[in-house]
Design an enzyme around this catalytic site. Structure first.
Site, short mmCIF file in Angstrom:
data_model
loop_
_atom_site.label_atom_id
_atom_site.label_comp_id
_atom_site.label_asym_id
_atom_site.label_seq_id
_atom_site.Cartn_x
_atom_site.Cartn_y
_atom_site.Cartn_z
N SER A 106 0.77 -1.29 0.17
CA SER A 106 0.02 -0.04 0.02
C SER A 106 0.86 1.22 -0.07
O SER A 106 1.79 1.55 -0.77
CB SER A 106 -0.85 -0.18 1.18
OG SER A 106 -2.01 1.05 1.07
N HIS A 107 0.74 2.09 0.91
CA HIS A 107 1.22 3.45 0.97
C HIS A 107 2.49 3.48 2.02
O HIS A 107 3.17 4.44 2.07
CB HIS A 107 0.37 4.54 1.48
CG HIS A 107 -0.18 4.31 2.80
ND1 HIS A 107 -1.11 3.26 3.03
CD2 HIS A 107 0.33 4.53 4.07
CE1 HIS A 107 -1.28 3.37 4.45
NE2 HIS A 107 -0.45 3.87 5.10
#
Length: 182
Positions: A106-107
């Site tokens: 993800s981030h």
């Protein structure tokens, strides 16, 4: 992998499974999580799972062991390759799959990775993730002989994104989708 496997407690997050590669997260974690999730999908009446992964260096290898864990539960796995999480959710709907798993950090920084999931079109989070961890620890997995199919859905996904575009520039002529590198 032995049937019983304890996932590091810090990787069982509220909305996903996520940890530091080589420290709290490795290939056996992905396999155990896939076996536990696959068992839960099957118990919910599911037969198919869409599987994708992000562009991190270690994601293709983690996707491969995740695939084996899902197939070991007797599931049909629709592999959609490398792409963003929204592409996986689109593929889940497009193929009318019962569940979806995305290998993604993800981030988070590059040394992280993890898994996002959905079941029956709904997010898989909170108590479900804790139950998955408990199932892996107990080793209570269903056994079966699953199969896999590879689908390159990128063009269909991009075409759907562009469908609602109301701008003045032609977007499809700007987009180049290369052949998969598998």
């Amino acid at each position: 992998m032995s049937r019983k496997y304890e996932l590091h407690p810090t990787i069982l997050r509220e909305y996903d499974i996520r940890g530091v590669v080589g420290e709290t997260l490795g290939p056996q974690d992905f396999e155990a999580a896939a076996r536990a999730f696959g068992t839960m999908v099957t118990e919910a009446g599911g037969k198919s799972v869409v599987l994708g992964y992000d562009g991190r260096v270690h994601s293709p290898g983690f996707e491969a062991v995740t695939l084996e864990g899902l197939k070991a539960c007797g599931l049909s796995v629709l592999r959609v390759g490398c792409g963003p999480s929204p592409m996986l959710y689109f593929a889940s709907h497009y193929f009318d799959a019962d569940a979806a798993m995305m290998v993604t950090g993800s981030h988070n920084p590059p040394n992280y990775n993890g898994i996002k999931m959905n079941l029956k079109g709904r997010p898989f989070f909170g108590e479900n993730i804790q139950t998955l961890g408990a199932r892996a620890k107990a080793g209570t997995f269903l056994d079966g002989e699953g199969c896999e199919e590879i689908h390159d859905i990128r063009r269909v996904y991009v075409e759907r994104l562009v469908k609602d575009y109301k701008g003045t520039r032609e977007l499809l002529s700007l987009i180049h989708i290369s052949e998969p590198t598998r």
